[in-house]
Structure formats: structure tokens, C-alpha cells
Design an enzyme around this catalytic site. Structure first.
Site, PDB file in Angstrom:
ATOM      1  N   LYS A  50       1.011  32.281  71.898  1.00  0.00           N
ATOM      2  CA  LYS A  50       0.627  30.875  72.014  1.00  0.00           C
ATOM      3  C   LYS A  50       1.644  30.157  72.896  1.00  0.00           C
ATOM      4  O   LYS A  50       2.846  30.238  72.652  1.00  0.00           O
ATOM      5  CB  LYS A  50       0.626  30.206  70.644  1.00  0.00           C
ATOM      6  CG  LYS A  50      -0.634  30.409  69.869  1.00  0.00           C
ATOM      7  CD  LYS A  50      -0.680  29.308  68.830  1.00  0.00           C
ATOM      8  CE  LYS A  50      -1.547  29.659  67.666  1.00  0.00           C
ATOM      9  NZ  LYS A  50      -1.478  28.601  66.655  1.00  0.00           N
ATOM     10  N   GLU A  61      11.347  29.405  59.257  1.00  0.00           N
ATOM     11  CA  GLU A  61      10.193  30.241  59.643  1.00  0.00           C
ATOM     12  C   GLU A  61      10.313  31.643  59.038  1.00  0.00           C
ATOM     13  O   GLU A  61       9.297  32.300  58.795  1.00  0.00           O
ATOM     14  CB  GLU A  61      10.055  30.333  61.169  1.00  0.00           C
ATOM     15  CG  GLU A  61       9.944  28.989  61.898  1.00  0.00           C
ATOM     16  CD  GLU A  61       8.526  28.416  61.967  1.00  0.00           C
ATOM     17  OE1 GLU A  61       7.600  28.950  61.327  1.00  0.00           O
ATOM     18  OE2 GLU A  61       8.350  27.399  62.687  1.00  0.00           O
ATOM     19  N   GLU A 104      -6.796  33.150  66.438  1.00  0.00           N
ATOM     20  CA  GLU A 104      -6.774  32.164  65.363  1.00  0.00           C
ATOM     21  C   GLU A 104      -8.157  31.683  64.945  1.00  0.00           C
ATOM     22  O   GLU A 104      -8.473  30.495  64.999  1.00  0.00           O
ATOM     23  CB  GLU A 104      -5.908  30.956  65.759  1.00  0.00           C
ATOM     24  CG  GLU A 104      -5.660  30.036  64.588  1.00  0.00           C
ATOM     25  CD  GLU A 104      -4.492  29.080  64.816  1.00  0.00           C
ATOM     26  OE1 GLU A 104      -3.726  29.268  65.763  1.00  0.00           O
ATOM     27  OE2 GLU A 104      -4.371  28.158  64.018  1.00  0.00           O
ATOM     28  N   ARG A 150      -4.973  34.123  61.102  1.00  0.00           N
ATOM     29  CA  ARG A 150      -3.784  33.637  61.800  1.00  0.00           C
ATOM     30  C   ARG A 150      -3.416  32.221  61.370  1.00  0.00           C
ATOM     31  O   ARG A 150      -2.276  31.814  61.485  1.00  0.00           O
ATOM     32  CB  ARG A 150      -4.004  33.708  63.316  1.00  0.00           C
ATOM     33  CG  ARG A 150      -2.752  33.320  64.084  1.00  0.00           C
ATOM     34  CD  ARG A 150      -2.803  33.682  65.545  1.00  0.00           C
ATOM     35  NE  ARG A 150      -1.588  33.210  66.195  1.00  0.00           N
ATOM     36  CZ  ARG A 150      -1.217  33.539  67.409  1.00  0.00           C
ATOM     37  NH1 ARG A 150      -1.955  34.338  68.133  1.00  0.00           N
ATOM     38  NH2 ARG A 150      -0.102  33.063  67.920  1.00  0.00           N
ATOM     39  N   ASN A 157       0.209  28.749  59.732  1.00  0.00           N
ATOM     40  CA  ASN A 157       0.426  27.299  59.681  1.00  0.00           C
ATOM     41  C   ASN A 157       1.022  26.837  58.358  1.00  0.00           C
ATOM     42  O   ASN A 157       1.136  25.626  58.137  1.00  0.00           O
ATOM     43  CB  ASN A 157      -0.890  26.555  59.914  1.00  0.00           C
ATOM     44  CG  ASN A 157      -1.337  26.662  61.357  1.00  0.00           C
ATOM     45  OD1 ASN A 157      -0.503  26.768  62.247  1.00  0.00           O
ATOM     46  ND2 ASN A 157      -2.625  26.652  61.577  1.00  0.00           N
ATOM     47  N   HIS A 187       3.058  23.801  58.265  1.00  0.00           N
ATOM     48  CA  HIS A 187       2.940  23.171  59.581  1.00  0.00           C
ATOM     49  C   HIS A 187       1.985  21.990  59.612  1.00  0.00           C
ATOM     50  O   HIS A 187       2.092  21.145  60.495  1.00  0.00           O
ATOM     51  CB  HIS A 187       2.534  24.205  60.628  1.00  0.00           C
ATOM     52  CG  HIS A 187       3.673  25.087  61.055  1.00  0.00           C
ATOM     53  ND1 HIS A 187       4.343  25.897  60.165  1.00  0.00           N
ATOM     54  CD2 HIS A 187       4.282  25.266  62.249  1.00  0.00           C
ATOM     55  CE1 HIS A 187       5.301  26.542  60.810  1.00  0.00           C
ATOM     56  NE2 HIS A 187       5.288  26.182  62.079  1.00  0.00           N
ATOM     57  N   HIS A 234       3.865  19.234  61.324  1.00  0.00           N
ATOM     58  CA  HIS A 234       3.464  18.615  62.599  1.00  0.00           C
ATOM     59  C   HIS A 234       3.290  17.105  62.437  1.00  0.00           C
ATOM     60  O   HIS A 234       3.636  16.338  63.346  1.00  0.00           O
ATOM     61  CB  HIS A 234       2.165  19.231  63.107  1.00  0.00           C
ATOM     62  CG  HIS A 234       2.351  20.602  63.683  1.00  0.00           C
ATOM     63  ND1 HIS A 234       1.316  21.481  63.871  1.00  0.00           N
ATOM     64  CD2 HIS A 234       3.455  21.249  64.109  1.00  0.00           C
ATOM     65  CE1 HIS A 234       1.769  22.616  64.388  1.00  0.00           C
ATOM     66  NE2 HIS A 234       3.067  22.493  64.536  1.00  0.00           N
TER      67      HIS A 234
HETATM   68  N1  LIG Z   1       4.315  29.288  70.399  1.00  0.00           N
HETATM   69  C1  LIG Z   1       4.507  29.434  69.123  1.00  0.00           C
HETATM   70  O1  LIG Z   1       3.889  30.264  68.477  1.00  0.00           O
HETATM   71  C2  LIG Z   1       5.521  28.592  68.450  1.00  0.00           C
HETATM   72  C3  LIG Z   1       5.908  28.857  67.147  1.00  0.00           C
HETATM   73  C4  LIG Z   1       6.898  28.094  66.566  1.00  0.00           C
HETATM   74  C5  LIG Z   1       7.474  27.060  67.283  1.00  0.00           C
HETATM   75  N2  LIG Z   1       7.081  26.799  68.550  1.00  0.00           N
HETATM   76  C6  LIG Z   1       7.683  25.724  69.341  1.00  0.00           C
HETATM   77  O2  LIG Z   1       9.064  26.025  69.536  1.00  0.00           O
HETATM   78  C7  LIG Z   1       9.765  24.808  69.732  1.00  0.00           C
HETATM   79  C8  LIG Z   1      11.031  24.815  68.925  1.00  0.00           C
HETATM   80  O3  LIG Z   1      11.830  25.882  69.342  1.00  0.00           O
HETATM   81  P1  LIG Z   1      13.366  25.962  68.957  1.00  0.00           P
HETATM   82  O4  LIG Z   1      13.547  25.622  67.542  1.00  0.00           O
HETATM   83  O5  LIG Z   1      13.810  27.271  69.447  1.00  0.00           O
HETATM   84  O6  LIG Z   1      14.035  24.754  69.740  1.00  0.00           O
HETATM   85  P2  LIG Z   1      14.542  24.545  71.241  1.00  0.00           P
HETATM   86  O7  LIG Z   1      13.921  25.482  72.165  1.00  0.00           O
HETATM   87  O8  LIG Z   1      14.388  23.100  71.524  1.00  0.00           O
HETATM   88  O9  LIG Z   1      16.090  24.895  71.142  1.00  0.00           O
HETATM   89  C9  LIG Z   1      16.929  24.123  70.314  1.00  0.00           C
HETATM   90  C10 LIG Z   1      18.230  23.731  71.029  1.00  0.00           C
HETATM   91  O10 LIG Z   1      19.094  24.856  71.030  1.00  0.00           O
HETATM   92  C11 LIG Z   1      19.613  25.078  72.331  1.00  0.00           C
HETATM   93  N3  LIG Z   1      19.806  26.507  72.439  1.00  0.00           N
HETATM   94  C12 LIG Z   1      18.868  27.462  72.575  1.00  0.00           C
HETATM   95  N4  LIG Z   1      19.428  28.662  72.495  1.00  0.00           N
HETATM   96  C13 LIG Z   1      20.745  28.481  72.316  1.00  0.00           C
HETATM   97  C14 LIG Z   1      21.845  29.350  72.162  1.00  0.00           C
HETATM   98  N5  LIG Z   1      21.672  30.680  72.095  1.00  0.00           N
HETATM   99  N6  LIG Z   1      23.072  28.814  72.022  1.00  0.00           N
HETATM  100  C15 LIG Z   1      23.243  27.476  72.028  1.00  0.00           C
HETATM  101  N7  LIG Z   1      22.253  26.605  72.147  1.00  0.00           N
HETATM  102  C16 LIG Z   1      21.006  27.104  72.289  1.00  0.00           C
HETATM  103  C17 LIG Z   1      18.595  24.509  73.254  1.00  0.00           C
HETATM  104  O11 LIG Z   1      19.194  24.147  74.449  1.00  0.00           O
HETATM  105  C18 LIG Z   1      18.069  23.313  72.462  1.00  0.00           C
HETATM  106  O12 LIG Z   1      18.863  22.196  72.693  1.00  0.00           O
HETATM  107  C19 LIG Z   1       8.809  23.699  69.370  1.00  0.00           C
HETATM  108  O13 LIG Z   1       8.349  23.112  70.562  1.00  0.00           O
HETATM  109  C20 LIG Z   1       7.689  24.413  68.655  1.00  0.00           C
HETATM  110  O14 LIG Z   1       6.453  23.745  68.811  1.00  0.00           O
HETATM  111  C21 LIG Z   1       6.123  27.538  69.134  1.00  0.00           C
HETATM  112 ZN   LIG Z   2       6.692  26.766  63.536  1.00  0.00          ZN
END
Ligand SMILES: NC(=O)c1ccc[n+]([C@@H]2O[C@H](COP(=O)([O-])OP(=O)(O)OC[C@H]3O[C@@H](n4cnc5c(N)ncnc54)[C@H](O)[C@@H]3O)[C@@H](O)[C@H]2O)c1
Ligand SMILES: [Zn+2]
Length: 353
Positions: A140, A182, A234, A238, A242, A245, A249
Site C-alpha cells: 500500500k 504495530e 483488502e 486484510r 486496521n 486504525h 486515523h
Molecule cells: N503503507 C502502509 O501499509 C502503512 C502502514 C502503516 C503506516 N503507514 C504510514 O507510515 C507513516 C508513519 O511512518 P513512521 O512512523 O515510520 O514515521 P516517519 O516516516 O514520519 O518517520 C518518523 C521520523 O523518524 C525519522 N527517522 C526515520 N528513520 C530514522 C532513523 N533510523 N534514525 C533517526 N531518525 C529516523 C524521520 O526523519 C521522521 O522524522 C504514516 O504516514 C502512515 O500512514 C503506512
Molecule cells: Zn498503522
């Protein structure tokens, strides 16, 4: 570890020191001649050098493309900038997009990969715990609109997921905890023994102790991969992913995606789902307390933020998982067992409840 999706199957590599040799793996799996490594400054500064070097050693022309950090920039405007950068790089059908960063980068770069030239191969290199166990697996991709999360997107499976746990050392503890939300979700969905393991090792996981962490990342990825393999697009099962979520969300939208991490919103949503499942008599008493206790030990919030009920209800109605007036609410039947229950927003959040 394989993700079984017929001719779109792909491997997930999990280990230490992976960035140094991922280039040849990417070359082998994509046959690409160019690689655009999409990342944010905080991650690129630390890890892009090693990855670019290994791509070049594997014979690819590689360039780093920086995008703005944060979920507030996971939008169409930033996607537009990224397309421009891909044109500047001369990206063509023989190019691969490599998403190096958290879920935000994975979703944004993945969305660009899904749509640029009607689709370029994608490789996910997640650097947050949340992205490792969830966002990078499953295909996704997408961006937010002002009125809701992930309202524009696509299914675009990566050719490869490369998880280098060494990148987690620089991840702030608040972000680690958010990723663990998660992981807890995965345990609650289908593995009580795994859930107990997380209970046992919660503090070690927060400290990134290798022996505790590696098997947990592996199992959480496997659960996600299993559920995705059962229902790639989904239509049914799947939706179980959620869990937490629906409310999560809504909370993120009400907070305008600021000040609260996705995983924190999910933690509140999971705790809510557990309490609600208990109140509806769907799961035994004590489950909610156990879930709240574990999330609390990880420093995660478990109470819903105080917005007016009508604000929650209208946020729930925008959620794209709406079907007619009912939402497929993911309820717990116990630790390790979840079920979809169609409920209206008003049933999810009863007045005075
Ligand atoms: N596609 C999917 O199936 C799916 C599933 C769950 C979440 N998501 C999406 O993922 C996003 C959230 O992802 P996230 O929680 O990874 O947040 P993010 O990508 O915003 O990262 C969080 C912060 O950590 C920093 N960062 C990343 N890696 C780092 C590292 N190794 N060391 C230091 N800093 C680091 C980033 O610069 C950022 O400021 C949301 O947009 C959510 O909707 C998508
Ligand atoms: Zn999630």
C-alpha cells in the site's frame, strides 16, 4: 522471508549491516540501471552514503533525492516535487525507486513509483521500526489529503524489502515505542504466544536489544505478510490490519497530523478497540487491562484525546474504510484473535460511553 503473492512475490531481508550489500540485491531483483534513493535529510545524512555506494558498486547510476520530512508533507504537492526530481535525474523504465526512511517516505516514494511513467519498480528500505514491521510490507502506497489520511494511493508491491536493524540506533525512543504499537497489533491479531513474548521483552525491545528485537521484527513482518498474502487488495481479511486504525486515523485527522505519531494514535485506537470489544461482550474481561498495561509500559498513550464526540463521529465518517453507513470495526475476541464487526460510527462511540 518470502511474501507470497504469485508473480508479484518478493523477499524481505532482515539483518545487520545490510545497507552495505543491498545494492547488488537490488540490481539482481530489478535489473535496473539507475536508482533514485528517496529519503529525508535526517535519514539520508546518516545512511544514504552507504546505500548509494553499494548501488554504484553494483553498477547502477545512483542519486539521492531528498523530500521533506513528516506526515504533514506526505501529500500531492511533495509528490509533485518528487516527480520533477525524477525527471531531472532522467528516470526511465529501467530505473528503480528506493525508499530509504520511515513509513512516510515509503508511502510517498512508493506512490511516486506507482504512478511515474505508469509505474517503476520499488524497493523499500525502512529505517523506523514502524516501517519495518508494517508500512514497508504489503504494497500500500499513498498520500494524505487535508481531509483524511491516505485518501489517494495505489497498490504497488515492492520488488524487495531490505531491513537493516542497525539503522534503528539513531531512532528516538518515542519513535521506537510508536513502532511497537504495530507489533502489539500483530500479536493481538493472530498470535497469543507472540503477544506473551512482547510482554516479556517490552523493555528490551525499547532498548533495541538484538536478541529480543530480531525475532520480533521477523514475526511481526511474517504476520503482516501472511495477512496480505491472503487478501492482497483488502476485500476482507486484510481489513483486520486496521485494528486500532479506525479510531487512530480519526485521532490523527483531528490533530491535523501534528504533535502525535501514527503509532501513538494506533496505540490509543488499539486500547479503545479492546475496551469496546470487552464492553460489547465480544472478548473476555481482562483483555483490555492487559493491552493497556503493555502499551503503557512502552510509554504509549491509551486514552482517547478529549475532542467532542461529534468531532469523532464526523472524522469516522470520512474514513475511507466506510461501507454504506457502517464501518468494519476490528474487534478483539481475545488475545491473538480478531474479527470484523460492522458498526455505525454512533455504535462505535456510543453517547456517554
Ligand atoms: N503503507 C502502509 O501499509 C502503512 C502502514 C502503516 C503506516 N503507514 C504510514 O507510515 C507513516 C508513519 O511512518 P513512521 O512512523 O515510520 O514515521 P516517519 O516516516 O514520519 O518517520 C518518523 C521520523 O523518524 C525519522 N527517522 C526515520 N528513520 C530514522 C532513523 N533510523 N534514525 C533517526 N531518525 C529516523 C524521520 O526523519 C521522521 O522524522 C504514516 O504516514 C502512515 O500512514 C503506512
Ligand atoms: Zn498503522
Amino acid at each position: 522471508m518470502p511474501v507470497a503473492l504469485g508473480d508479484r512475490s518478493y523477499p524481505i531481508h532482515i539483518g545487520s549491516g545490510l545497507l552495505g550489500w543491498l545494492g547488488s540485491e537490488i540490481a539482481r531483483h530489478t535489473k535496473a540501471t539507475r536508482a533514485a534513493v528517496v529519503t529525508v535529510p535526517a535519514v539520508g545524512r546518516r545512511y544514504a552514503g552507504t546505500l548509494l555506494r553499494s548501488l554504484r558498486e553494483a553498477g547502477l547510476e545512483a542519486r539521492k533525492i531528498a523530500v521533506r520530512d513528516g506526515d504533514a508533507h506526505k501529500n500531492l504537492r511533495e509528490a509533485g516535487r518528487l516527480y520533477e526530481a525524477l525527471v531531472d535525474f532522467g528516470a526511465d523504465r529501467a530505473s528503480v525507486v528506493v525508499a530509504l526512511g520511515g513509513g512516510t517516505v515509503g508511502d510517498l516514494a512508493g506512490f511516486a513509483a506507482a504512478t511515474f511513467l505508469r509505474g517503476l519498480p520499488l524497493v523499500q528500505v525502512p529505517t523506523t521500526l514502524l516501517a519495518m514491521v508494517d508500512a514497508s510490507v504489503g504494497g500500500k502506497v499513498g498520500v494524505n489529503l487535508p481531509r483524511g489520511k491516505n485518501l489517494v494511493g495505489a497498490f504497488h508491491q515492492p520488488r524487495l524489502v531490505g531491513i537493516d536493524v542497525d539503522t534503528l540506533v539513531s531512532l528516538p525512543v518515542r519513535q521506537r515505542a510508536a513502532g511497537l504499537a504495530e507489533v502489539v497489533k500483530a500479536g493481538l491479531l493472530r498470535d497469543a504466544v507472540f503477544f506473551e513474548r512482547i510482554e516479556r521483552d517490552a523493555e528490551k525491545l525499547l532498548r533495541l536489544e538484538r536478541d529480543a528485537l530480531l525475532p520480533v521484527i521477523e514475526r511481526a513482518c511474517a504476520i503482516k505478510a501472511e495477512i496480505v498474502a491472503e487478501d492482497e487488495r483488502e476485500s476482507g481479511r486484510r481489513m483486520l490490519l486496521n485494528l486500532g486504525h479506525t479510531l487512530g486515523h480519526a485521532i490523527e485527522a483531528l490533530a491535523r497530523y501534528r504533535g502525535i505519531l501514527h503509532g501513538e494514535a494506533v496505540a490509543m485506537g488499539i486500547a479503545f478497540a479492546a475496551r469496546r470489544s470487552e464492553a460489547l461482550g465480544l472478548c473476555p474481561r481482562g483483555v483490555a487491562g492487559r493491552v493497556e498495561g503493555l502499551l503503557g509500559r512502552m510509554g504509549l498513550p491509551t486514552d482517547l484525546p478529549r475532542y467532542p464526540r461529534r468531532a469523532y463521529l464526523s472524522a469516522l465518517r470520512v474514513d475511507k474504510k466506510r461501507r454504506e453507513a457502517r464501518i468494519q470495526f476490528v474487534a478483539l475476541r481475545g488475545i491473538g484473535r480478531a474479527e470484523l464487526v460492522p458498526l455505525t460510527p454512533a455504535e462505535i462511540l456510543p453517547a456517554g460511553g
